[in-house]
Design a protein around this motif. Sequence first.
Motif, short mmCIF file in Angstrom:
data_model
loop_
_atom_site.label_atom_id
_atom_site.label_comp_id
_atom_site.label_asym_id
_atom_site.label_seq_id
_atom_site.Cartn_x
_atom_site.Cartn_y
_atom_site.Cartn_z
N THR A 208 -9.78 15.65 -4.13
CA THR A 208 -10.58 14.69 -2.98
C THR A 208 -10.65 13.25 -3.56
OG1 THR A 208 -11.94 16.68 -2.70
CG2 THR A 208 -13.08 14.48 -2.23
N ARG A 209 -10.62 12.99 -4.84
CA ARG A 209 -10.87 11.73 -5.35
C ARG A 209 -9.19 11.04 -4.82
NH1 ARG A 209 -8.14 8.82 -8.90
NH2 ARG A 209 -6.64 10.79 -9.68
N ILE A 210 -8.25 11.70 -5.18
CA ILE A 210 -7.04 11.12 -4.85
C ILE A 210 -6.80 10.95 -3.25
CG2 ILE A 210 -4.63 11.58 -4.76
CD1 ILE A 210 -4.80 13.42 -7.25
N ARG A 211 -7.32 11.65 -2.48
CA ARG A 211 -7.44 11.58 -1.00
C ARG A 211 -8.40 10.48 -0.72
NH1 ARG A 211 -10.33 16.11 1.68
NH2 ARG A 211 -11.95 14.77 1.10
N ASP A 212 -9.33 10.42 -1.28
CA ASP A 212 -10.46 9.10 -1.10
C ASP A 212 -9.83 7.89 -1.55
OD1 ASP A 212 -12.19 10.98 0.02
OD2 ASP A 212 -13.60 10.91 -1.74
N ALA A 213 -9.21 7.85 -2.56
CA ALA A 213 -8.54 6.61 -3.33
C ALA A 213 -7.59 6.17 -2.26
CB ALA A 213 -8.09 6.77 -4.54
N LYS A 214 -6.67 7.20 -1.56
CA LYS A 214 -5.63 6.91 -0.87
C LYS A 214 -6.26 6.17 0.56
CE LYS A 214 -2.04 9.58 -2.58
NZ LYS A 214 -1.09 10.81 -2.27
N GLY B 265 0.80 -1.25 0.02
CA GLY B 265 -0.04 -0.03 -0.04
C GLY B 265 1.01 1.12 -0.06
N PRO B 266 0.32 2.55 0.37
CA PRO B 266 0.82 3.74 0.22
C PRO B 266 2.16 3.66 1.29
CG PRO B 266 -1.40 4.04 1.09
CD PRO B 266 -1.11 2.48 0.87
N ALA C 13 -9.14 4.64 0.79
CA ALA C 13 -9.71 3.36 0.42
C ALA C 13 -8.82 2.16 0.41
CB ALA C 13 -10.55 3.33 -0.84
N GLU C 14 -7.66 2.72 0.09
CA GLU C 14 -6.33 1.80 -0.08
C GLU C 14 -5.81 1.59 1.43
OE1 GLU C 14 -1.97 1.36 -2.19
OE2 GLU C 14 -2.94 3.29 -2.13
N VAL C 15 -6.07 2.60 2.16
CA VAL C 15 -5.32 2.12 3.55
C VAL C 15 -6.47 1.28 4.30
CG1 VAL C 15 -5.39 3.22 5.89
CG2 VAL C 15 -4.20 4.27 3.89
N ASP C 16 -7.85 1.56 3.95
CA ASP C 16 -8.88 0.70 4.79
C ASP C 16 -8.67 -0.74 4.26
OD1 ASP C 16 -9.48 3.08 5.77
OD2 ASP C 16 -11.36 3.47 4.42
N VAL C 17 -8.55 -0.97 2.82
CA VAL C 17 -8.38 -2.25 2.50
C VAL C 17 -7.04 -3.14 3.02
CG1 VAL C 17 -7.27 -2.29 0.42
CG2 VAL C 17 -9.07 -3.79 0.47
N LEU C 18 -6.05 -2.42 3.25
CA LEU C 18 -5.09 -3.06 3.76
C LEU C 18 -4.87 -3.00 5.30
CD1 LEU C 18 -2.25 -1.51 1.56
CD2 LEU C 18 -2.98 -3.70 1.39
N LYS C 19 -5.51 -2.18 5.96
CA LYS C 19 -5.75 -2.33 7.46
C LYS C 19 -6.76 -3.40 7.78
CE LYS C 19 -6.99 0.76 11.29
NZ LYS C 19 -7.54 -0.30 12.24
N ASP D 263 -0.55 12.49 -8.87
CA ASP D 263 -1.26 11.83 -8.23
C ASP D 263 -1.00 12.59 -6.75
OD1 ASP D 263 -2.39 9.82 -9.57
OD2 ASP D 263 -0.54 8.68 -9.43
N SER D 264 -0.65 13.76 -6.71
CA SER D 264 0.02 14.67 -5.39
C SER D 264 -1.66 15.30 -5.00
CB SER D 264 0.91 15.46 -5.62
OG SER D 264 1.10 16.34 -4.55
N GLU D 265 -2.03 14.76 -3.95
CA GLU D 265 -3.51 15.47 -3.47
C GLU D 265 -3.09 16.97 -2.90
OE1 GLU D 265 -5.84 17.01 -0.17
OE2 GLU D 265 -3.94 16.09 0.29
#
Length: 703
Positions: A638-644, A482-483, A646-652, A609-611
């Motif tokens: 907002t799209r970039i922030r939400d995507a990141k 992830g990130p 979501a990535e954090v959530d799925v990995l968490k 991809d820099s929010e």
Amino acid sequence: MKKHYQAVGGALVLAVAIGAGVFTYQQSETYQDRQWSPLTLPQFQARLAQNKNNPLFLFHFGQLLNSQERFRDAQTLLEQAAERQPDSARIRDAWAKALIGQGNITGGFNVLTQFSKAYPNDAEGHLSLARFYVSQNSTARAGEELKLALTYNPSLGEAWFLKAVVSEHGGDQAAALSAIREAVALRPQSAPDQAMLSSLLRDSNDPVGAKKALARAIELDPKKAGYHEEFGSLLLSQQDYAGAQQSAEKALACDPESGESALLLGQAFQAQKLWKESLAPLEKAAKSLFYASLPANLLRKAYRELADGSKEQLWNREFLARREESDAFQRAEETLRRAPDAPASHQEMARRLAHRADATGVLRHLGAAQRNPVDSPTVLTAGARLLLNEKQAPLALLLLRDVFKQTQKSPAAFEAMGDVLLALDRPREASLYYQTVAGWEPEKQARFKASLQRAYEQRTAHGGEAEKAYQEARTQQTSRLGPSLTTDPIVELLKKAVTLAPEVTDYRRALVRAYVERKENDKAIAAARELLALSPEDTLNRALLGVAMLESSVQDKDFAEIFAHFNVAWPDPVARPMVHYGRGLLALRRKNADEAIGELKKATVLSPDSEPVWYQLSQALRLKGDEAGAREALNESTRIRDAKQAEVDVLKAIVDQPSRPELYDRAISFYTQRGGLAQANAIRAERQRRFSQPTSGKKEKRE
């Protein structure tokens, strides 16, 4: 009544005269010298606006900056002072020092000669030129200027002192002794004059007079290590070994790094047959005076007396090598005496002086060999090359920095700078200079690449615990799914690397970047400033520093510094996205919407991809009045922030419940849908390792 009026009138006249005298005194140089010379830097800065047209104020301010080696700032003030008081020799002298301090020797010389031509009868002007010539080892020209200075003002003590120096250099001991006696008579409180008198009396076989004069020098300046060392040497020659030891110890107390004083102490111990006690100071002297054969000779003698055969052999080999170098140096001197105008003679002497880390001597002889000024780019670059060949990279770096103050178009200088930075274990900085050279000479690209690769391999192999900590930090940051997040353990590893190897700029830069990513701007600024002092060539660090300053509580007065950092960093392609982002922030702070939009749009191209970049672009567009554009940029942010997120959530979810295979499947699907095939494959591999069963669907190829 008439007498009464006369008395009153007389009193008024006297009062007016006294007032005029006070005013005149307050305007005099003596009064202003006493007024301005004690001021500190903050006091000068606070008074500058009120006294910006006062040449003596500017002079003393510039003098202080010169003493702090802030020569560029001093130059501006002293140039203004000279414009307001063009007939002041001391202002011109200070201005010349500011130029010379920046490596602009020709500029300093021009300032002094212009004054001397404009005011040919000014003794101080000729004295300033004489000082310059002595510093450049041009004693014949110095003698000419000293003759003029003393013709116009025979009471100049410093002129007599310099005449003694010039006469001694020319081998005229009688003239030197006569001149220094004049200096001492005019300046009885001058310790250097007394020390010079002592040296000349010693050479004239007057040890009693030499001892008396040197004792007086020590009385006048008891913290001067060289005076104690000279006194000890005098006592050693008179077989007062205990006294020589005491003087050497006093000298080392004043200057613990003095190789000459350490050598004297070792000699004093050996004269008393204290062989073991002589080892430590002699080894220190051998390290400091790395070209001198005497410390090595005394060390082999000491180890022979102590019956340590292996150490005796070691220092015997070192002595023979140093003696060979000393003999070669003497041959070079003799060749130069026989052929003083031959470029080859000067070239060889420059090489020998490079071995002794004498950068000034190197430049002087290279200048003579090339028939160029010693501060010309070609001489400075050649000098840097010679010093680098003799493992003197720090000195070579200083010369090349002077080159780049004059020109940015010398391939030889760029290549030399790359080689010097590589020798200092700064491969990233070196690579930027190599890239510039490769743009001019593409055939060198492969060699540069191989050199950089070897440098990294050597550090990996020999970097020790510092390199291990740095590599572990990189591994932790890049191996996680992830990130990329800079965690506390990563920061601690980077801090450890910096502590263990503070000279390695890669470690320091990684720590600065970590602080910037964590929005710990105060720590980032402090770490970046430390790195800036070590390596002003580090362009990426300058970009990081500028961004950290902008994102902290920076004041308007700091904008010029931030802009300067971005200008230096811009040619670095890795730093360029940050530069555009930082310039955009700077323009926003200045309410310049058009400039901010232009810079931030460039940043979005380089970092799509820099929010934060998209968010700041939305603010710039709103400032411009473009609400539609602002909403579009904000939506992208907002799209970039939400995507990141979501990535954090799925990995968490995997981290919180690693035993549920369906969470791995969800993460694989998440990345596959977004084109993150490498991440999907990595999670698939981890799932298979944990549960030993394949997932549904075909395995995507790794990017």
